[in-house]
Design a protein around this motif. Sequence first.
Motif, PDB file in Angstrom:
ATOM      1  N   GLU A 382      19.083  37.676  -1.615  1.00  0.00           N
ATOM      2  CA  GLU A 382      17.623  37.642  -1.671  1.00  0.00           C
ATOM      3  C   GLU A 382      17.153  37.191  -3.053  1.00  0.00           C
ATOM      4  N   LEU A 383      17.756  37.742  -4.082  1.00  0.00           N
ATOM      5  CA  LEU A 383      17.359  37.371  -5.442  1.00  0.00           C
ATOM      6  C   LEU A 383      17.710  35.923  -5.764  1.00  0.00           C
ATOM      7  N   ASN A 384      18.879  35.494  -5.333  1.00  0.00           N
ATOM      8  CA  ASN A 384      19.267  34.100  -5.565  1.00  0.00           C
ATOM      9  C   ASN A 384      18.316  33.144  -4.855  1.00  0.00           C
ATOM     10  N   ASN A 385      17.990  33.465  -3.590  1.00  0.00           N
ATOM     11  CA  ASN A 385      17.089  32.605  -2.826  1.00  0.00           C
ATOM     12  C   ASN A 385      15.698  32.544  -3.464  1.00  0.00           C
ATOM     13  N   ALA A 386      15.233  33.693  -3.969  1.00  0.00           N
ATOM     14  CA  ALA A 386      13.924  33.726  -4.626  1.00  0.00           C
ATOM     15  C   ALA A 386      13.944  32.877  -5.894  1.00  0.00           C
ATOM     16  N   ALA A 387      15.003  33.007  -6.669  1.00  0.00           N
ATOM     17  CA  ALA A 387      15.133  32.225  -7.903  1.00  0.00           C
ATOM     18  C   ALA A 387      15.179  30.729  -7.592  1.00  0.00           C
ATOM     19  N   TRP A 388      15.962  30.368  -6.581  1.00  0.00           N
ATOM     20  CA  TRP A 388      16.081  28.957  -6.214  1.00  0.00           C
ATOM     21  C   TRP A 388      14.747  28.419  -5.695  1.00  0.00           C
ATOM     22  N   LYS A 389      14.012  29.244  -4.966  1.00  0.00           N
ATOM     23  CA  LYS A 389      12.721  28.826  -4.440  1.00  0.00           C
ATOM     24  C   LYS A 389      11.771  28.479  -5.590  1.00  0.00           C
ATOM     25  N   PHE A 390      11.790  29.301  -6.637  1.00  0.00           N
ATOM     26  CA  PHE A 390      10.948  29.022  -7.805  1.00  0.00           C
ATOM     27  C   PHE A 390      11.331  27.692  -8.439  1.00  0.00           C
ATOM     28  N   TYR A 391      12.641  27.442  -8.525  1.00  0.00           N
ATOM     29  CA  TYR A 391      13.106  26.159  -9.077  1.00  0.00           C
ATOM     30  C   TYR A 391      12.696  25.014  -8.165  1.00  0.00           C
ATOM     31  N   GLU A 392      12.885  25.209  -6.870  1.00  0.00           N
ATOM     32  CA  GLU A 392      12.630  24.170  -5.875  1.00  0.00           C
ATOM     33  C   GLU A 392      11.144  23.794  -5.816  1.00  0.00           C
ATOM     34  N   ILE A 393      10.282  24.785  -5.990  1.00  0.00           N
ATOM     35  CA  ILE A 393       8.839  24.530  -5.991  1.00  0.00           C
ATOM     36  C   ILE A 393       8.464  23.549  -7.100  1.00  0.00           C
ATOM     37  N   GLY A 394       9.215  23.598  -8.186  1.00  0.00           N
ATOM     38  CA  GLY A 394       8.979  22.657  -9.275  1.00  0.00           C
ATOM     39  C   GLY A 394       8.114  23.200 -10.393  1.00  0.00           C
ATOM     40  N   THR A 395       7.883  24.512 -10.383  1.00  0.00           N
ATOM     41  CA  THR A 395       7.041  25.092 -11.422  1.00  0.00           C
ATOM     42  C   THR A 395       7.657  24.901 -12.813  1.00  0.00           C
ATOM     43  N   LYS A 396       6.784  24.675 -13.781  1.00  0.00           N
ATOM     44  CA  LYS A 396       7.218  24.591 -15.176  1.00  0.00           C
ATOM     45  C   LYS A 396       6.644  25.734 -15.996  1.00  0.00           C
ATOM     46  N   ASN A 397       6.027  26.676 -15.288  1.00  0.00           N
ATOM     47  CA  ASN A 397       5.460  27.852 -15.931  1.00  0.00           C
ATOM     48  C   ASN A 397       6.607  28.714 -16.482  1.00  0.00           C
ATOM     49  N   LEU A 398       6.621  28.919 -17.788  1.00  0.00           N
ATOM     50  CA  LEU A 398       7.730  29.627 -18.430  1.00  0.00           C
ATOM     51  C   LEU A 398       7.850  31.069 -17.946  1.00  0.00           C
ATOM     52  N   ASN A 399       6.723  31.694 -17.631  1.00  0.00           N
ATOM     53  CA  ASN A 399       6.744  33.070 -17.150  1.00  0.00           C
ATOM     54  C   ASN A 399       7.474  33.155 -15.808  1.00  0.00           C
ATOM     55  N   TYR A 400       7.135  32.245 -14.885  1.00  0.00           N
ATOM     56  CA  TYR A 400       7.781  32.244 -13.573  1.00  0.00           C
ATOM     57  C   TYR A 400       9.255  31.856 -13.673  1.00  0.00           C
ATOM     58  N   LEU A 401       9.558  30.871 -14.509  1.00  0.00           N
ATOM     59  CA  LEU A 401      10.947  30.443 -14.658  1.00  0.00           C
ATOM     60  C   LEU A 401      11.799  31.535 -15.311  1.00  0.00           C
ATOM     61  N   SER A 402      11.206  32.288 -16.243  1.00  0.00           N
ATOM     62  CA  SER A 402      11.938  33.389 -16.889  1.00  0.00           C
ATOM     63  C   SER A 402      12.260  34.483 -15.877  1.00  0.00           C
ATOM     64  N   LYS A 403      11.298  34.762 -15.001  1.00  0.00           N
ATOM     65  CA  LYS A 403      11.555  35.737 -13.941  1.00  0.00           C
ATOM     66  C   LYS A 403      12.696  35.253 -13.041  1.00  0.00           C
ATOM     67  N   ILE A 406      16.008  35.789 -14.670  1.00  0.00           N
ATOM     68  CA  ILE A 406      16.419  37.199 -14.633  1.00  0.00           C
ATOM     69  C   ILE A 406      16.941  37.569 -13.247  1.00  0.00           C
ATOM     70  N   TRP A 407      16.241  37.117 -12.200  1.00  0.00           N
ATOM     71  CA  TRP A 407      16.687  37.408 -10.823  1.00  0.00           C
ATOM     72  C   TRP A 407      18.043  36.765 -10.562  1.00  0.00           C
ATOM     73  N   SER A 408      18.215  35.542 -11.059  1.00  0.00           N
ATOM     74  CA  SER A 408      19.466  34.822 -10.848  1.00  0.00           C
ATOM     75  C   SER A 408      20.629  35.531 -11.541  1.00  0.00           C
ATOM     76  N   ARG A 409      20.385  36.008 -12.751  1.00  0.00           N
ATOM     77  CA  ARG A 409      21.441  36.730 -13.479  1.00  0.00           C
ATOM     78  C   ARG A 409      21.801  38.037 -12.752  1.00  0.00           C
ATOM     79  N   ARG A 410      20.807  38.703 -12.203  1.00  0.00           N
ATOM     80  CA  ARG A 410      21.092  39.931 -11.453  1.00  0.00           C
ATOM     81  C   ARG A 410      21.914  39.610 -10.188  1.00  0.00           C
ATOM     82  N   ALA A 411      21.597  38.512  -9.529  1.00  0.00           N
ATOM     83  CA  ALA A 411      22.367  38.108  -8.339  1.00  0.00           C
ATOM     84  C   ALA A 411      23.831  37.892  -8.698  1.00  0.00           C
ATOM     85  N   ILE A 412      24.069  37.246  -9.835  1.00  0.00           N
ATOM     86  CA  ILE A 412      25.446  37.002 -10.293  1.00  0.00           C
ATOM     87  C   ILE A 412      26.126  38.314 -10.652  1.00  0.00           C
TER      88      ILE A 412
END
Length: 470
Positions: A382-403, A406-412
Amino acid sequence: MKTIIALAFALLITYSSAQAQDLKTSKSLKTALEQSSSSKKPILLIIEATGIPKAANMPGNAKINFKSALDEPEVINRINENFVVYKTVMTDTSIRSIIREANVKSFPAFVFLRTNKDIFFKDFGNSTDQRKYISMVDKALAALKEESISELETKYNADKDNNAVLKKLIDTRKKLGITNNAELIEKYVNNLKIGDFNDYQTVLYILEAGPYSDGNAYKLAYTNRKIIDSLYKTEPIQKRTGINNVIISNTISDAAKNKNTARAISAANFARNTWTRDYRNGEKAYNNQILWYYSTVKDTASYLRTASYFYDSYYMNISADSIKKIELKNREALTQRHVATMPYQKQISKEKLDSLQKVYGKTMVTQSVVTVGNVSNSYANELNNAAWKFYEIGTKNLNYLSKAMIWSRRAIELNPIAGYYDTLAHILYRLGYNEEAIKTQEMAIERAKTEKTPTASLESELKKIKAKAL
């Protein structure tokens, strides 16, 4: 000469007989529809799941003692005699609308269509007993003689005050597993009297049709609270769960189709309320629905804002060790359920499973035959998919990308697999941490080698990262 002719004739008969044992299949759905129209035969759509082929077609070193009775001569002859056959897989885009309309969730699936593509019968599952398939053919032929969905729709459109015809149309669709009957039940209740909503069976019938949670049918069904309370206490849990799921599905789907945010919120609220006092799972249910809606209608701003709050509050306020304990317990329970119901449990020994894994790959076999995930797989996924979705959306907002990072690191941390490292590498790249992105993608490749999964795509992405061409 006579002897030679007789022998040749005998060989011809033998050859023809052998040929008759093959299932005659069309090359495409379009061809099947054309053949159905010219032959006046209905269509049998055989839909296989992707992944491991059926046991009868596996190579010798796989050695699974399972052979579908669908290959039996009597079954094949019965099918060839009565139907035009199109055999395909669930990922075939030409049948996507049929799978959706017929609500097909189990494979192999057998969907029977009239020449006009009306569904009139369906079945599913493999069996070693040919009686299953003979019975399936008999039931399909009997169903073919009944009025079709199109015929009932024509009758209803000619007399829209005729609730008997409308009920028969709804019943026919329900019998086929078609659950999107919300529009029809709205029309049905318009022809009822106020006193009808004091009848238990009428209320149950309305709810089973899957009314919109903000629709008139649903509101009228709830006018008698005593009946509703009785229904949710006395009906089997499977039926109650089915009612709730269909109401949610029909409501959120229509909301997305018409970009109706108010209806989407109604569906999400209904999903939350099904958990009664389990507030944590209720909030998860609410957010899962509303996030799906925002994603489907491409409301990126609302999706990012809602997802940020949801994943932080639901997935990040619990330690990794606690998650692992929870999911270990869930995995053990899931494994026990699968062992009890697994179709190959009597046929597959450890040696045969090892053989399968050598032929088809460990991951594919584990998912297709055993279907139990790794410890912490659910939270991590779930966390990996959420992180990838943020990347896939194309956002460049540093706050969203930082989140997302963090989610991606927790998934790992929960489940260090190649795909999760790949997600993190992409997010790091988007954040501008190019060197760290390169190292992370290299780790993804090394993990993939350890997992014995393909690395070509990961290596291609690494080249793009190094070239700053993502």
